[in-house]
Design an enzyme around this catalytic site. Structure first.
Site, PDB file in Angstrom:
ATOM      1  N   GLU A 156      11.159  12.045  19.403  1.00 46.70           N
ATOM      2  CA  GLU A 156      10.818  11.261  18.029  1.00 46.70           C
ATOM      3  C   GLU A 156       9.396  11.614  17.556  1.00 46.70           C
ATOM      4  O   GLU A 156       8.484  11.443  18.195  1.00 46.70           O
ATOM      5  CB  GLU A 156      11.052   9.891  17.813  1.00 46.70           C
ATOM      6  CG  GLU A 156      10.945   9.188  16.597  1.00 46.70           C
ATOM      7  CD  GLU A 156      10.938   7.763  16.412  1.00 46.70           C
ATOM      8  OE1 GLU A 156      11.945   7.332  16.338  1.00 46.70           O
ATOM      9  OE2 GLU A 156       9.845   7.189  16.204  1.00 46.70           O
ATOM     10  N   TYR A 205      11.417   8.297   8.763  1.00 46.04           N
ATOM     11  CA  TYR A 205      11.474   8.272   7.264  1.00 46.04           C
ATOM     12  C   TYR A 205      10.597   7.267   6.768  1.00 46.04           C
ATOM     13  O   TYR A 205      10.590   6.138   7.323  1.00 46.04           O
ATOM     14  CB  TYR A 205      13.063   8.001   7.225  1.00 46.04           C
ATOM     15  CG  TYR A 205      13.484   8.105   5.611  1.00 46.04           C
ATOM     16  CD1 TYR A 205      13.731   9.536   5.273  1.00 46.04           C
ATOM     17  CD2 TYR A 205      14.248   7.395   4.837  1.00 46.04           C
ATOM     18  CE1 TYR A 205      14.296   9.718   4.272  1.00 46.04           C
ATOM     19  CE2 TYR A 205      14.710   7.466   3.647  1.00 46.04           C
ATOM     20  CZ  TYR A 205      14.825   8.640   3.340  1.00 46.04           C
ATOM     21  OH  TYR A 205      15.328   8.817   2.017  1.00 46.04           O
ATOM     22  N   ARG A 210      19.480   1.148   8.498  1.00 43.42           N
ATOM     23  CA  ARG A 210      19.116   0.316   7.337  1.00 43.42           C
ATOM     24  C   ARG A 210      17.723   0.421   6.849  1.00 43.42           C
ATOM     25  O   ARG A 210      17.253   0.449   5.631  1.00 43.42           O
ATOM     26  CB  ARG A 210      19.519  -1.272   7.578  1.00 43.42           C
ATOM     27  CG  ARG A 210      19.580  -2.230   6.408  1.00 43.42           C
ATOM     28  CD  ARG A 210      19.303  -3.637   6.656  1.00 43.42           C
ATOM     29  NE  ARG A 210      18.138  -3.709   7.214  1.00 43.42           N
ATOM     30  CZ  ARG A 210      17.591  -5.077   7.447  1.00 43.42           C
ATOM     31  NH1 ARG A 210      18.318  -6.229   7.391  1.00 43.42           N
ATOM     32  NH2 ARG A 210      16.518  -5.263   7.949  1.00 43.42           N
ATOM     33  N   GLY A 211      16.805   0.123   7.672  1.00 43.31           N
ATOM     34  CA  GLY A 211      15.418   0.223   7.482  1.00 43.31           C
ATOM     35  C   GLY A 211      14.898  -1.003   7.147  1.00 43.31           C
ATOM     36  O   GLY A 211      15.644  -2.069   6.895  1.00 43.31           O
ATOM     37  N   ASP A 212      13.730  -1.153   7.278  1.00 47.10           N
ATOM     38  CA  ASP A 212      12.848  -2.802   6.998  1.00 47.10           C
ATOM     39  C   ASP A 212      12.606  -2.705   5.590  1.00 47.10           C
ATOM     40  O   ASP A 212      12.442  -1.684   4.870  1.00 47.10           O
ATOM     41  CB  ASP A 212      11.536  -2.558   7.668  1.00 47.10           C
ATOM     42  CG  ASP A 212      11.708  -2.622   9.346  1.00 47.10           C
ATOM     43  OD1 ASP A 212      12.590  -3.030   9.695  1.00 47.10           O
ATOM     44  OD2 ASP A 212      10.679  -1.902   9.882  1.00 47.10           O
ATOM     45  N   TYR A 230      20.348  -1.483  19.923  1.00 43.00           N
ATOM     46  CA  TYR A 230      19.310  -2.469  20.108  1.00 43.00           C
ATOM     47  C   TYR A 230      19.779  -3.022  21.368  1.00 43.00           C
ATOM     48  O   TYR A 230      20.612  -4.040  21.404  1.00 43.00           O
ATOM     49  CB  TYR A 230      19.219  -3.297  19.213  1.00 43.00           C
ATOM     50  CG  TYR A 230      18.761  -2.757  17.707  1.00 43.00           C
ATOM     51  CD1 TYR A 230      17.534  -2.451  17.326  1.00 43.00           C
ATOM     52  CD2 TYR A 230      19.822  -2.247  16.834  1.00 43.00           C
ATOM     53  CE1 TYR A 230      17.417  -1.604  16.196  1.00 43.00           C
ATOM     54  CE2 TYR A 230      19.689  -1.629  15.810  1.00 43.00           C
ATOM     55  CZ  TYR A 230      18.554  -1.286  15.254  1.00 43.00           C
ATOM     56  OH  TYR A 230      18.174  -0.656  14.215  1.00 43.00           O
ATOM     57  N   HIS A 273      19.245  -6.526  17.407  1.00 47.39           N
ATOM     58  CA  HIS A 273      18.228  -6.524  16.343  1.00 47.39           C
ATOM     59  C   HIS A 273      17.820  -7.691  16.224  1.00 47.39           C
ATOM     60  O   HIS A 273      18.385  -8.890  16.378  1.00 47.39           O
ATOM     61  CB  HIS A 273      19.113  -5.889  15.012  1.00 47.39           C
ATOM     62  CG  HIS A 273      18.267  -5.464  14.061  1.00 47.39           C
ATOM     63  ND1 HIS A 273      17.657  -6.293  13.333  1.00 47.39           N
ATOM     64  CD2 HIS A 273      17.892  -4.483  13.641  1.00 47.39           C
ATOM     65  CE1 HIS A 273      16.775  -5.932  12.208  1.00 47.39           C
ATOM     66  NE2 HIS A 273      17.210  -4.625  12.596  1.00 47.39           N
ATOM     67  N   LYS A 291      29.464   1.052  13.259  1.00 43.57           N
ATOM     68  CA  LYS A 291      28.868   2.283  13.084  1.00 43.57           C
ATOM     69  C   LYS A 291      29.762   3.461  13.805  1.00 43.57           C
ATOM     70  O   LYS A 291      29.739   4.516  13.202  1.00 43.57           O
ATOM     71  CB  LYS A 291      27.367   2.100  13.707  1.00 43.57           C
ATOM     72  CG  LYS A 291      26.512   1.333  13.054  1.00 43.57           C
ATOM     73  CD  LYS A 291      25.286   1.398  13.720  1.00 43.57           C
ATOM     74  CE  LYS A 291      24.031   0.228  13.162  1.00 43.57           C
ATOM     75  NZ  LYS A 291      22.773   0.302  13.799  1.00 43.57           N
ATOM     76  N   GLN A 314      -1.455  -0.802  20.520  1.00 42.05           N
ATOM     77  CA  GLN A 314      -0.283  -0.288  20.524  1.00 42.05           C
ATOM     78  C   GLN A 314       1.089  -1.329  20.812  1.00 42.05           C
ATOM     79  O   GLN A 314       2.040  -1.303  20.050  1.00 42.05           O
ATOM     80  CB  GLN A 314       0.190   0.877  21.024  1.00 42.05           C
ATOM     81  CG  GLN A 314       1.564   1.607  21.096  1.00 42.05           C
ATOM     82  CD  GLN A 314       1.544   2.631  22.272  1.00 42.05           C
ATOM     83  OE1 GLN A 314       0.561   3.074  22.808  1.00 42.05           O
ATOM     84  NE2 GLN A 314       2.627   3.124  22.332  1.00 42.05           N
TER      85      GLN A 314
END
Length: 285
Positions: A15, A47, A105-107, A145, A149, A165, A212
């Site tokens: 990634e 993204y 979905r994203g935050d 997850y 999640h 999904k 981190q």
């Protein structure tokens, strides 16, 4: 097709994240060129929150796909996007020969009001996946997850979302990062019982600084096992010692996964090809 890679005995993927500023693109391409030499099966590109960096994601994914000739998986989030926004990004990806998206979905963006959040076009990633399957030629990848999640109230509920999904067209899953392999083994067993049949890539992030780890936990909700917390306590004040210790922990984690039959590894590189190279050299060479 990208999913054919799982017929191999082992897969390796990375990634990366796109640059925040236009002037940083040259450095981003240098990172990608270095990572390409490690011969990953695919590279995913993150993204921005609410789609704020979708154009940069498309540009980086296009470079991976067309210049480096490595399969690209572009992240796509829906929490702050309308249907027309997703169609616009999907069209740009398709025109650039990028065929796969990791649908998330994203935050919730910080400036998103409650009214906007509750009236969004897509409540869940599975809803977006169904829409993309119906209206675009894109191939779909989903997220999973191992510790559920952080917003989900139970693992059972989270696995039900995962099954949706798969039913919506996910061809494989990439896991959220985790530091304790026992959580991952338990997750795979539960997913199998739930009827998840598509392959899963184990998401692994090397922790090379104490800061981190704090940021990672706040964003992912991942547990920190005692061996890792002890490592931070011992080496956290020494930049180079912490770096070496974090890479060593990551290598040992991947080796344990492989010894237990987990052979699809997705490395969160943090755009650090040297670090990725050290790990790949120890594990795969």
């Amino acid at each position: 097709m990208l999913q054919d890679m799982f017929e191999q005995k082992r897969t390796l993927s990375f990634e990366v994240f796109p640059p925040k500023k236009e002037g940083e693109f040259r450095a981003a391409f240098d990172v990608l060129n270095a990572l390409a030499k490690l011969e990953p099966d695919f590279i995913s590109v993150t993204y921005g929150a609410g789609g704020s960096r979708s154009g940069k994601t498309v540009e980086i994914a296009s470079y991976i796909q067309n210049t480096l000739e490595i399969d690209a998986v572009a992240h796509m989030t829906c929490v702050g996007s309308k249907k027309e926004d997703l169609l616009a990004v999907s069209g740009a990806l398709t025109r650039n020969n990028v065929n796969y998206v990791l649908a998330l979905r994203g935050d919730r963006p910080r400036d998103m009001s409650d009214e906007q959040y509750l009236s969004r076009d897509f409540a869940y990633a599975s809803d977006m996946m169904q829409f993309l399957k119906e209206h675009t030629p894109l191939q779909l990848v989903g997220a999973c997850y191992p510790e559920k999640h952080y917003e989900c109230f139970s693992m059972e509920s989270d696995l039900n979302h995962l099954l949706k999904k798969q039913e919506a067209g996910a061809e494989f899953f990439i896991s959220q990062l985790f530091f304790d392999n026992d959580f991952y083994y338990s997750f795979l067993e539960k997913a199998d019982k739930k009827g998840i049949t598509v392959p899963v890539c184990a998401g692994i992030m090397p922790v090379t600084t104490a800061k981190q780890l704090g940021t990672t936990i706040s964003l992912s909700g991942s547990s920190v096992p005692k061996p890792l917390s002890d490592l931070i306590a011992r080496y956290g004040d020494s930049r180079e010692d912490m770096r070496r210790a974090g890479i060593d922990y990551c290598i040992r984690q991947i080796r344990d996964l492989q010894e237990n039959g987990v052979n699809n590894i997705h490395l969160y590189t943090m755009n650090k090809p040297k670090m990725a190279g050290e790990i790949v050299e120890s594990i795969y060479r």
